[in-house]
Write a protein that holds these residues in place. Sequence first.
Motif, mmCIF file in Angstrom:
data_model
loop_
_atom_site.group_PDB
_atom_site.id
_atom_site.type_symbol
_atom_site.label_atom_id
_atom_site.label_comp_id
_atom_site.label_asym_id
_atom_site.label_seq_id
_atom_site.Cartn_x
_atom_site.Cartn_y
_atom_site.Cartn_z
ATOM 1 N N GLY A 130 -75.075 110.747 72.247
ATOM 2 C CA GLY A 130 -76.025 109.990 73.060
ATOM 3 C C GLY A 130 -75.413 108.659 73.438
ATOM 4 O O GLY A 130 -74.233 108.577 73.779
ATOM 5 N N THR A 156 -85.163 116.842 63.780
ATOM 6 C CA THR A 156 -84.556 115.519 63.969
ATOM 7 C C THR A 156 -84.077 115.337 65.414
ATOM 8 O O THR A 156 -83.644 114.265 65.784
ATOM 9 C CB THR A 156 -83.361 115.325 63.003
ATOM 10 N N THR A 180 -88.088 114.436 70.504
ATOM 11 C CA THR A 180 -88.643 113.168 70.996
ATOM 12 C C THR A 180 -89.988 113.496 71.629
ATOM 13 O O THR A 180 -90.116 114.488 72.342
ATOM 14 C CB THR A 180 -87.695 112.546 72.057
ATOM 15 N N PHE A 228 -81.101 103.559 69.068
ATOM 16 C CA PHE A 228 -81.606 104.096 67.790
ATOM 17 C C PHE A 228 -80.446 104.557 66.890
ATOM 18 O O PHE A 228 -80.442 105.678 66.378
ATOM 19 C CB PHE A 228 -82.612 105.230 68.023
ATOM 20 N N ALA A 229 -79.473 103.686 66.766
ATOM 21 C CA ALA A 229 -78.303 104.001 65.939
ATOM 22 C C ALA A 229 -77.780 102.673 65.375
ATOM 23 O O ALA A 229 -77.354 101.826 66.153
ATOM 24 C CB ALA A 229 -77.233 104.662 66.794
ATOM 25 N N TRP A 261 -89.657 107.984 69.547
ATOM 26 C CA TRP A 261 -88.401 108.480 68.981
ATOM 27 C C TRP A 261 -88.616 108.853 67.513
ATOM 28 O O TRP A 261 -89.454 108.275 66.831
ATOM 29 C CB TRP A 261 -87.327 107.394 69.043
ATOM 30 N N MET A 294 -75.244 113.464 75.350
ATOM 31 C CA MET A 294 -75.943 114.452 74.530
ATOM 32 C C MET A 294 -75.262 115.815 74.579
ATOM 33 O O MET A 294 -75.136 116.500 73.575
ATOM 34 C CB MET A 294 -77.403 114.616 75.007
HETATM 35 N N1 SAM Z 1 -78.252 107.616 69.928
HETATM 36 C C1 SAM Z 1 -79.144 108.702 70.276
HETATM 37 C C2 SAM Z 1 -79.404 108.676 71.777
HETATM 38 O O1 SAM Z 1 -78.734 107.912 72.470
HETATM 39 O O2 SAM Z 1 -80.263 109.422 72.271
HETATM 40 C C3 SAM Z 1 -80.418 108.623 69.431
HETATM 41 C C4 SAM Z 1 -80.157 108.767 67.966
HETATM 42 S S1 SAM Z 1 -81.592 108.584 66.949
HETATM 43 C C5 SAM Z 1 -80.894 108.333 65.379
HETATM 44 C C6 SAM Z 1 -82.256 110.187 66.739
HETATM 45 C C7 SAM Z 1 -83.450 110.410 67.644
HETATM 46 O O3 SAM Z 1 -83.003 110.544 68.979
HETATM 47 C C8 SAM Z 1 -84.214 111.671 67.341
HETATM 48 O O4 SAM Z 1 -85.142 111.536 66.314
HETATM 49 C C9 SAM Z 1 -84.869 111.956 68.664
HETATM 50 O O5 SAM Z 1 -85.995 111.127 68.904
HETATM 51 C C10 SAM Z 1 -83.745 111.538 69.628
HETATM 52 N N2 SAM Z 1 -82.874 112.699 69.880
HETATM 53 C C11 SAM Z 1 -81.748 113.050 69.247
HETATM 54 N N3 SAM Z 1 -81.260 114.208 69.752
HETATM 55 C C12 SAM Z 1 -82.113 114.564 70.731
HETATM 56 C C13 SAM Z 1 -82.170 115.630 71.648
HETATM 57 N N4 SAM Z 1 -81.258 116.604 71.644
HETATM 58 N N5 SAM Z 1 -83.188 115.664 72.516
HETATM 59 C C14 SAM Z 1 -84.140 114.721 72.544
HETATM 60 N N6 SAM Z 1 -84.145 113.685 71.713
HETATM 61 C C15 SAM Z 1 -83.139 113.596 70.825
#
Ligand code: SAM
Length: 260
Positions: free
Chosen positions: A91, A230, A233, A96-97, A163, A11
């Motif tokens: 991430g 977006t 979480t 979720f991808a 999520w 992240m």
């Molecule tokens: N692949 C990503 C991961 O490993 O965390 C998740 C991607 S998914 C398409 C997008 C979702 O991940 C968001 O709607 C949110 O729930 C979560 N997300 C993405 N960025 C975030 C962050 N900086 N902090 C917390 N949750 C995050």
Amino acid sequence: KGEFIAVSTGMNLGGQISVIAKDYIQKADVVYALMPHTLAERWLERLNPNLKSLQPFYGVGKYRMQSYEEMIEVMMDEVREGKKVCGAFYGHAGVFACVPRLTIDKARKEGFRALMEPGISAEACLYADIGIDPGVHGIQGYEASQFLFYNQSINNAAYAIMWQIGIVGEHTATQFETKPEWVEVFVERLKEWYPLSHEVILYEAAVLPIEEPRIERLQLKDLPQAEMSTKSTLVIPPARALELNIEVLEKMGLKPEDIA
Ligand code: SAM
């Protein structure tokens, strides 16, 4: 021969990437990146100057499946040309991808080497930032809209992670935000397991080294008015204590006091 490697970058910019993922990026002929911030793209560019962003494939009003299809095809075209293609996803590339997984499936079907390198997801960050150990109460995770639209259920003795709360109810797959009235329906649904005064947490992991994570505690009833994006979480702590299953204990000849 071409190949496709999906790597996870973590992240937080630069610091949460694995050694092996970095190595794949540096050795690739071309890197396609899906990052939460343009600064992260610039950082990747320093590892491999042949960096292309996948962000322009997204568009407000554009059907997301169309964007995904285009991302997969642009990467596959390079694989078919015999290049070592690296997809760098923020991430964990498998959490979720769908683009990394679908590209891997397609590449393998066409006879190319393809694999995924794991990484630090938003969930991994929240365990550290909020201080939750999933082993203490148990944990369950849902995509918020899927939870809303389908007959899912919650174990309210364990943690729940929702999520994509920032797009909950977005059923057209063309927009990147929710509406307070949709969040109200979501809260209404959660009332089956939690009182409206139940404390929930809006969590956003830091994506830049200078940022702090957002850990906002609020009552469930206040969620429709809360600021969400977006990146958000939703974390829902348990609403009741764990209960012993006496029937199981009896079958095993155990009493409650036998459980350490
Ligand atoms: N692949 C990503 C991961 O490993 O965390 C998740 C991607 S998914 C398409 C997008 C979702 O991940 C968001 O709607 C949110 O729930 C979560 N997300 C993405 N960025 C975030 C962050 N900086 N902090 C917390 N949750 C995050």
